[in-house]
Motif scaffolding. Structure first.
Motif, short mmCIF file in Angstrom:
data_model
loop_
_atom_site.label_atom_id
_atom_site.label_comp_id
_atom_site.label_asym_id
_atom_site.label_seq_id
_atom_site.Cartn_x
_atom_site.Cartn_y
_atom_site.Cartn_z
N SER A 1 44.54 50.57 45.06
CA SER A 1 44.09 51.19 43.80
C SER A 1 44.63 52.61 43.67
N PHE A 2 44.64 53.34 44.79
CA PHE A 2 45.15 54.70 44.77
C PHE A 2 46.63 54.73 44.43
N ILE A 3 47.35 53.77 45.06
CA ILE A 3 48.79 53.68 44.80
C ILE A 3 49.05 53.35 43.33
N MET A 4 48.25 52.45 42.77
CA MET A 4 48.40 52.08 41.36
C MET A 4 48.16 53.30 40.45
N MET A 5 47.13 54.10 40.78
CA MET A 5 46.82 55.25 39.93
C MET A 5 47.92 56.30 40.02
N VAL A 6 48.42 56.54 41.26
CA VAL A 6 49.49 57.52 41.42
C VAL A 6 50.74 57.06 40.68
N GLY A 7 51.04 55.75 40.77
CA GLY A 7 52.20 55.22 40.07
C GLY A 7 52.06 55.34 38.56
N ALA A 8 50.83 55.09 38.08
CA ALA A 8 50.59 55.19 36.65
C ALA A 8 50.80 56.64 36.17
N ILE A 9 50.27 57.58 37.03
CA ILE A 9 50.44 59.00 36.67
C ILE A 9 51.91 59.38 36.65
N ALA A 10 52.65 58.84 37.64
CA ALA A 10 54.08 59.15 37.71
C ALA A 10 54.83 58.59 36.52
N LEU A 11 54.38 57.43 36.04
CA LEU A 11 55.05 56.81 34.90
C LEU A 11 54.65 57.42 33.56
N THR A 12 53.53 58.15 33.54
CA THR A 12 53.08 58.76 32.27
C THR A 12 53.96 59.96 31.95
N PRO A 13 54.58 60.00 30.72
CA PRO A 13 55.44 61.14 30.35
C PRO A 13 54.63 62.42 30.21
N ALA A 14 55.25 63.57 30.62
CA ALA A 14 54.58 64.87 30.54
C ALA A 14 54.49 65.33 29.09
N SER A 15 53.48 66.10 28.76
CA SER A 15 53.31 66.66 27.40
C SER A 15 53.88 68.08 27.37
N PRO A 16 54.50 68.48 26.24
CA PRO A 16 55.01 69.84 26.15
C PRO A 16 53.86 70.83 26.15
N ARG A 17 54.10 71.97 26.79
CA ARG A 17 53.06 72.99 26.89
C ARG A 17 53.68 74.36 26.65
N ILE A 18 52.96 75.18 25.89
CA ILE A 18 53.40 76.55 25.64
C ILE A 18 52.18 77.43 25.49
N ASN A 19 52.28 78.60 26.10
CA ASN A 19 51.16 79.53 26.05
C ASN A 19 51.73 80.94 25.95
N LEU A 20 51.52 81.58 24.80
CA LEU A 20 52.00 82.95 24.60
C LEU A 20 50.96 83.93 25.15
#
Length: 381
Positions: free
Chosen positions: A40-59
């Motif tokens: 289950s842990f491996i599945m969650m880590v893999g899912a997180i790795a497969l999820t695309p990152a969101s753009p972030r900006i902070n002025l």
């Protein structure tokens, strides 16, 4: 899909943890439970790795002020996957941080919108840059300086185009208020001062319009460093006017002489010559025209008198011829006004027929008496 797999992995970890605790308390085999939890842990880590990152900006700030030169540094943070841009211009980042330099050119605030992008996903942040009080004061001082500089330039150009003392003084006053770029203005002003006597000499030549003034001005213009060609053209114009003036004076003198001759000897030829001379004048001359008209009137009167005299001579000749064919009849002394008689140029008597030697001319009795003539004692017995 990656979100679904991650959710299953997360649930598997919770269930596996629960079963593992129960197996520990009941002292049951733990191998299967550990396998479930690990999977289950491996599945969650893999899912997180497969999820695309969101753009972030902070002025760092939403509103910042410039320094006294109108410059402001905008700072911000982002994630490694994001690219940062401003109005299409890509901003360099380092370790997830970036900075951007902006320079205001007036006393108005400006807003800048930064975009963080990953693929087709964007996130934006806007910051407002305000001019500081010191920068606004600098702009006002700069604006005032530009206006002072512009006024000085305008006054100096006017003095260069027309180097008179008045324009020189105006330019000198303007230049004295400058705090920068003064050296070039001072050099140009010195050149204006050198050309003032030259310009005044040309103006004097234009005013006086004499050969002496033109010659003097021409010598000075030879050393002119401002508007030399223009000054030479002006002197050429003055010389042309002087030549025209001399010609006009000669024509006027010739016309006056012709009119005087016509007045002294009023003949058609003299009158016509006077009129021709008057017409040659560049400008009409009322005085000479009036005098010529009087000559014309005199000629007309003379012609009328000559015509009357010719008619009288004709009548006298006819009477003489008639008298030669008929006995002479004395003319009584009571002739009516208008009766014709004969007179001589120097005689003191008037006659009714040729009486002795001399040149007789006809005249009316009234004209003879007006001359003080008396009747001939022979003719009027």
């Amino acid at each position: 899909m990656s979100v679904f797999i991650g959710l299953i992995g997360f649930l598997g970890i919770i269930i596996g943890g629960f079963l593992l605790l129960r197996a520990v308390f009941k002292k049951q085999p733990k191998k299967k439970v550990l396998l479930l939890t690990s999977a289950s842990f491996i599945m969650m880590v893999g899912a997180i790795a497969l999820t695309p990152a969101s753009p972030r900006i902070n002025l760092s700030k939403k509103i910042i002020e410039t320094n006294d030169q109108g410059i402001a540094i905008i700072e911000g943070k982002t994630n490694d996957e994001s690219s940062i841009s401003l109005d299409g211009e890509k901003i360099k980042t380092k370790n997830g941080e970036f900075s951007y330099k902006v320079t205001l050119t007036d006393d108005h605030s400006q807003k800048f919108t930064f975009v963080a992008s990953i693929g087709n996903t964007d996130k934006v942040e806007t910051i407002e840059v305000k001019p500081s009080k010191t920068f606004v004061a600098f702009l006002n001082e700069e604006k005032q300086g530009q206006e002072t500089l512009k006024k000085a330039e305008t006054a100096l150009v006017s003095a260069e185009n027309k180097p008179t003392q008045k324009n020189y003084d105006e330019a000198a006053t303007r230049i004295s208020t400058l705090t920068r770029d003064k050296d070039d203005f001072t050099k140009r002003l010195a050149i204006v001062k050198e050309n003032i006597p030259i310009y005044e000499a040309v103006e004097l030549a234009e005013s006086k319009q004499t050969k002496e003034q033109v010659d003097s001005a021409t010598d000075l213009v030879a050393n002119a460093t401002l508007n030399k060609d223009s000054l030479l053209k002006r002197l050429t114009t003055v010389q042309q006017k002087i030549t025209e003036k001399e010609l006009a004076e000669k024509q006027l003198a010739s016309a006056r002489e012709a009119v005087e001759k016509a007045e002294q000897e009023p003949t058609d030829d003299h009158y016509n010559q006077a009129i021709a001379k008057i017409k040659e004048l560049p400008n009409s001359n009322t005085e000479l025209t009036k005098r010529a008209n009087k000559v014309k009137q005199t000629l007309t009167a003379q012609k009328e008198e000559a015509k009357k005299l010719a008619e009288a001579q004709k009548v006298a000749l006819e009477q003489e011829q008639a008298a030669a064919q008929t006995p002479e009849t004395p003319v009584p002394d009571t002739q009516e006004t208008g009766e014709m008689v004969l007179v001589t140029r120097t005689g003191e008597k008037y006659h009714n027929h040729k009486c002795g030697s001399g040149t007789y001319t006809p005249a009316t009795l009234e004209q003879a008496k007006a001359r003080g003539l008396t009747p001939c004692s022979k003719c009027y017995q």
